[in-house]
Motif scaffolding. Sequence first.
Motif, PDB file in Angstrom:
ATOM      1  N   ASP A 144       0.855  -1.173   0.000  1.00  0.00           N
ATOM      2  CA  ASP A 144       0.000   0.000   0.000  1.00  0.00           C
ATOM      3  C   ASP A 144       0.900   1.235   0.000  1.00  0.00           C
ATOM      4  OD1 ASP A 144      -1.380   2.285   1.578  1.00  0.00           O
ATOM      5  OD2 ASP A 144      -3.025   0.988   0.932  1.00  0.00           O
ATOM      6  N   LEU A 180       0.422   4.234   0.910  1.00  0.00           N
ATOM      7  CA  LEU A 180       0.279   5.115   2.071  1.00  0.00           C
ATOM      8  C   LEU A 180       0.777   4.483   3.360  1.00  0.00           C
ATOM      9  CD1 LEU A 180      -3.252   6.612   1.321  1.00  0.00           C
ATOM     10  CD2 LEU A 180      -1.010   7.642   0.903  1.00  0.00           C
ATOM     11  N   THR A 181       0.495   3.196   3.556  1.00  0.00           N
ATOM     12  CA  THR A 181       0.843   2.547   4.816  1.00  0.00           C
ATOM     13  C   THR A 181       2.056   1.632   4.710  1.00  0.00           C
ATOM     14  OG1 THR A 181      -0.563   0.615   4.414  1.00  0.00           O
ATOM     15  CG2 THR A 181      -1.596   2.527   5.500  1.00  0.00           C
TER      16      THR A 181
END
Length: 160
Positions: free
Chosen positions: A38, A40-41
């Motif tokens: 991911d 973003l994470t």
Amino acid sequence: MGKIWLTRRGLLSLLAAATARPARGETPLGVPALYAADPLTGLALRGFDPVSYRLGPEPRAGLAAHEFVWSGLVWRFSGAANRAAFTRSPDTYAPRLGGYDPEGVAGGRLVEADPLVAVLRDDRLYLFRSAEHRARADATLIEAAEARWPALGAGAAIGG
């Protein structure tokens, strides 16, 4: 000490370079990509439990309390038993093709997939970008993606 002046054109060039992104869903060159993370994470499967794909109709969200680092990514699990199963045999539960869409891999591209658009085929987990891609994924496409993956995945893992 001399001053450095930045022209409006220079500022716009820097701004364009800083905000440049790859085509939607594609991995930029130079990014290790053996398994999709991911953006973003940094979590594998956007935090979904990879073992849960085999236990029910929908994958379950993993919990931070049940994390395991494998292949350079953080994988989350819904419980200790699923984490233990994964640690014993990660290749059994991790998605095939690094978690990238088989249609993109067959075409020579690393295209992000949606962990909620998945299928177990021949006891292997495949993720797809969309339901349309999943519907088109016949045995021929999967075989083409599997054949292309060793070179594409290895190249991505060392930086494209």
